[in-house]
Design an enzyme around this catalytic site. Structure first.
Site, PDB file in Angstrom:
ATOM      1  CG  ASN A 271      -1.674   1.284   1.221  1.00  0.00           C
ATOM      2  OD1 ASN A 271      -1.799   2.098   0.423  1.00  0.00           O
ATOM      3  ND2 ASN A 271      -2.405   1.431   2.445  1.00  0.00           N
TER       4      ASN A 271
ATOM      5  CE  LYS B 150      -0.147   3.230   4.432  1.00  0.00           C
ATOM      6  NZ  LYS B 150      -0.097   3.419   6.114  1.00  0.00           N
TER       7      LYS B 150
ATOM      8  CG  HIS C 265      -5.721   2.227   5.100  1.00  0.00           C
ATOM      9  ND1 HIS C 265      -5.185   3.230   5.834  1.00  0.00           N
ATOM     10  CD2 HIS C 265      -4.730   1.371   4.990  1.00  0.00           C
ATOM     11  CE1 HIS C 265      -3.936   2.631   6.177  1.00  0.00           C
ATOM     12  NE2 HIS C 265      -3.729   1.675   5.617  1.00  0.00           N
TER      13      HIS C 265
ATOM     14  CD  GLU D 105      -2.759   5.656   6.726  1.00  0.00           C
ATOM     15  OE1 GLU D 105      -2.485   5.657   5.098  1.00  0.00           O
ATOM     16  OE2 GLU D 105      -1.810   5.292   7.234  1.00  0.00           O
TER      17      GLU D 105
ATOM     18  CD  GLU E  12      -3.426  -2.077   7.330  1.00  0.00           C
ATOM     19  OE1 GLU E  12      -2.354  -2.408   6.519  1.00  0.00           O
ATOM     20  OE2 GLU E  12      -3.837  -1.022   7.096  1.00  0.00           O
TER      21      GLU E  12
ATOM     22  N   GLY F  18       2.697   2.598  10.727  1.00  0.00           N
ATOM     23  CA  GLY F  18       3.536   3.507  10.523  1.00  0.00           C
ATOM     24  C   GLY F  18       4.357   4.014  11.871  1.00  0.00           C
TER      25      GLY F  18
ATOM     26  CB  SER G 180       5.402  -1.547  12.085  1.00  0.00           C
ATOM     27  OG  SER G 180       5.046  -0.305  12.118  1.00  0.00           O
TER      28      SER G 180
HETATM   29  P1  13P Z   1       3.267   0.556   7.535  1.00  0.00           P
HETATM   30  O1  13P Z   1       3.546  -0.611   7.082  1.00  0.00           O
HETATM   31  O2  13P Z   1       3.800   2.002   7.159  1.00  0.00           O
HETATM   32  O3  13P Z   1       3.034   0.633   9.214  1.00  0.00           O
HETATM   33  O4  13P Z   1       1.505   0.833   7.223  1.00  0.00           O
HETATM   34  C1  13P Z   1       0.823  -0.246   7.094  1.00  0.00           C
HETATM   35  C2  13P Z   1      -0.339   0.240   6.395  1.00  0.00           C
HETATM   36  O5  13P Z   1      -1.202   1.097   6.813  1.00  0.00           O
HETATM   37  C3  13P Z   1      -0.666  -0.962   5.136  1.00  0.00           C
HETATM   38  O6  13P Z   1      -1.935  -0.446   4.622  1.00  0.00           O
END
Ligand code: 13P
Length: 249
Positions: free
Chosen positions: A9, A11, A95, A97, A167, A173, A213
């Protein structure tokens, strides 16, 4: 046996040129890798470059969101028909976010999910608790509620392509990964709920990815869990070497 799916992903990272550069490096590193499915979910602006670069390889290209209507006055949105016309096969839905910063709710997740499944896309539907919910012992309830609402009025027959990503928001992150055991426990809750909703056979086939992560250093321990059917990788998927290392955990 559920074939694992390793998904990137990206982002809001990378331009079309950076996308082409990524695939130039990444594809040779995963050539001939058949054990797992690989998908890169890129920003809409990079989808064409991704599809063109990945053509002839086994790497699929996904989007990061999709609207529930086929077309209309919805500024800034993308429809399933548009994704399909390009050749996109996967899409991330719900997601954290999007839930956190863009008013995504369980109901809109449900509408997007329905549209994606009806269009024949493979949706990767994200669920997960925030830190306060985990600390309050509410993780299982939150996961069950998110599943019930996201899967509302979906049938098992029409949801064959559904993929779920667990997640935990506190692990995204932050460098804090859920231990393989914590992740596996949450996956079991999700699988049980999917069993209630769609039936046990469906639940036994359902792929549940872990995200939060995931790095080359922790991927093999996570993937060793029978409950974990792949990964949804953010930060560590931006670098071709590190994403290839995760794919080959
Ligand atoms: P990270 O791997 O940067 O923690 O992000 C995970 C994520 O949100 C994947 O969709």
């Amino acid at each position: 046996m559920r074939k694992k799916l390793i998904a990137a992903n990206w982002k809001m990272y990378k331009t079309p040129d950076q996308t082409r550069e990524f695939f130039r490096e990444f594809l040779p590193m995963v050539a001939g890798h058949d054990r797992d499915e690989i998908v890169v979910c890129a920003p809409d602006i990079d989808l064409a470059a991704g599809l063109e670069s990945a053509r002839g390889s086994k790497v699929a290209i996904g989007a990061q969101n999709v609207h529930w209507k086929n077309e209309g006055a919805f500024t800034g949105e993308t429809s399933t028909a548009m994704l399909l016309a390009l050749g996109v096969t996967h899409v991330v839905i719900g997601h954290s976010e999007r839930r956190q910063y863009f008013c995504e709710t369980d109901d809109t997740v449900n509408m997007r999910l329905k549209a994606a499944l009806e269009a024949g896309l493979t949706p990767i539907c994200c669920v997960g608790e925030v830190l306060e919910e985990r600390e309050a012992g509410a993780t299982d309830d939150v996961l069950r509620r998110q599943c019930v609402r996201a899967f509302h009025a979906l049938s098992a027959r029409k949801s064959e392509k559904l993929v779920v990503a667990y997640e935990p928001v506190w692990a995204i992150g932050t460098g804090k990964t859920a231990t393989p055991e914590i992740a596996a426990e949450a996956h079991m809750v999700i699988r049980r709920e999917a069993g209630e909703i769609f039936g046990d056979e469906f639940a036994a086939r359902l792929r549940i990815l872990y995200g939060g992560s995931v790095k080359p250093e922790n991927a093999s321990a996570l993937m060793a869990q029978e409950e974990i059917d792949g990964a949804l990788v953010g930060g560590a998927s931006l670098d071709p070497k590190s994403f290839a290392a995760i794919v080959k955990y």
